[in-house]
Design a protein around this motif. Structure first.
Motif: not given
Length: 198
Positions: A140-148
């Motif tokens: 499983x993979x998880x990531x964000x597309x919200x800039x930090x």
């Protein structure tokens, strides 16, 4: 002649990607000779049972990049989060085993590294998965597309990867695969689980 054989289970260790090693089990089994296959001993000789040690059955070897085909699949999106799976399929002629976490590096169109910060998760954790020819395992993979942090908000937070290199557990040679799932923010942070049967 009747035989009883105890098979041991061999769990393949993950060294290149840091999973704990698991040892092969061996067991012993006491077997008494059958009266049909051996003459009765003389009355003066004591009757004893034969001790037979069963060796561990040959286990499948580790899955290598040479026999695996890899791909990433999107499995969902919401509230700035992206979810996917890294899927590996055994294209070899015999069974092989994956046990643990894959390495993963995002790449641009020229094969140069794109920021990637791979973080392991424990759900599911490492366990041996034997892949018969044509069968698959997934992580499983998880990531964000919200800039930090100081990532831009008026354009993609990071360069979008075109391809990725994935290294099977306990191996050093990578598999090449197409990424195509958009940019990965937070400095390229991707959470990855251990492989499990797909």
């Amino acid at each position: 002649m009747r035989r009883l054989v105890a098979f041991g289970v061999l769990a393949v260790a993950l060294a290149a990607c840091g999973s704990p090693q698991q040892a092969a089990d061996q067991s012993s089994l006491a077997v008494e000779p059958s009266s049909e296959s051996a003459p009765a001993p003389p009355s003066s000789a004591p009757v004893t049972s034969a001790q037979v040690t069963a060796t561990a059955a040959p286990a499948s070897g580790r899955c290598t990049a040479a026999v695996l085909a890899a791909a990433v699949e999107s499995t969902g999106a919401g509230a700035g989060n992206r979810y996917g799976k890294l899927v590996v399929t055994n294209n070899g002629a015999g069974p092989c085993t994956v046990n643990g976490y894959s390495g993963l590096q995002l790449l641009d169109s020229a094969g140069n590294p794109v920021p990637t910060d791979l973080r392991r998760t424990s759900d599911p954790g490492p366990a041996p998965v034997v892949l018969a020819p044509g069968t698959a395992a997934a992580a499983n993979l998880h990531w964000t597309v919200v800039p930090t942090g100081d990532e831009p908000v008026d354009r993609p937070c990071q360069e979008e990867a075109v391809r990725a290199a994935a290294i099977p557990p306990d191996e050093t040679e990578p598999m090449s695969l197409r990424w195509g799932l958009g940019p990965v923010c937070a400095g390229g942070k991707i959470e990855i689980s251990a492989f499990y049967a797909a």
